[in-house]
Enzyme design. Structure first.
Site, PDB file in Angstrom:
ATOM      1  N   GLN A  70      51.019 -42.187  34.878  1.00  0.00           N
ATOM      2  CA  GLN A  70      50.038 -43.209  35.233  1.00  0.00           C
ATOM      3  C   GLN A  70      48.707 -42.552  35.573  1.00  0.00           C
ATOM      4  O   GLN A  70      48.652 -41.618  36.363  1.00  0.00           O
ATOM      5  CB  GLN A  70      50.539 -44.014  36.424  1.00  0.00           C
ATOM      6  CG  GLN A  70      49.643 -45.190  36.732  1.00  0.00           C
ATOM      7  CD  GLN A  70      50.188 -46.042  37.853  1.00  0.00           C
ATOM      8  OE1 GLN A  70      49.440 -46.404  38.743  1.00  0.00           O
ATOM      9  NE2 GLN A  70      51.468 -46.365  37.819  1.00  0.00           N
ATOM     10  N   CYS A 104      45.278 -52.114  42.043  1.00  0.00           N
ATOM     11  CA  CYS A 104      46.305 -51.696  42.981  1.00  0.00           C
ATOM     12  C   CYS A 104      45.825 -52.013  44.389  1.00  0.00           C
ATOM     13  O   CYS A 104      44.632 -51.932  44.667  1.00  0.00           O
ATOM     14  CB  CYS A 104      46.518 -50.186  42.809  1.00  0.00           C
ATOM     15  SG  CYS A 104      47.715 -49.463  43.919  1.00  0.00           S
TER      16      CYS A 104
END
Length: 99
Positions: A22, A52
């Site tokens: 990621q 996020c």
């Protein structure tokens, strides 16, 4: 990947199982180059952190927001065109009550 020794060390320890890695960032050229580097190391895919609840990620990446659609599209397009492995979006929604 910012040539961070700890990040490379973690990636190296997981290389045998070839997981997805990621990435987060907002500079298309850096993200493209990072995806190409990971592909050259034999990884199966790259996930793009599109948002996020972690402050560090939101402040740096935060690409999934409406006001950055063109920038997000350029970043994703550059990564997809640079590699043959899958490039997939990831979005953390922890703490979100509505989508």
């Amino acid at each position: 990947m910012e040539k961070n020794k700890n990040a490379f060390k973690l990636i190296e320890t997981r290389r045998r199982i070839r997981p997805a890695v990621q990435l987060f960032g907002s500079v298309p050229e850096e993200m493209r180059d990072a995806a190409a580097k990971l592909e050259s190391l034999g990884f199966a895919s790259v996930d793009i952190n599109m948002g996020c609840p972690v402050r560090k990620v939101c402040n740096v990446a935060a690409l999934g927001h409406d006001d950055r659609t063109a920038q997000t599209a350029a970043l994703v397009r550059g990564m997809v065109n640079a590699v043959k492995i899958p490039v997939t979006p990831r979005c953390g929604l922890a703490g979100t009550t509505t989508i």
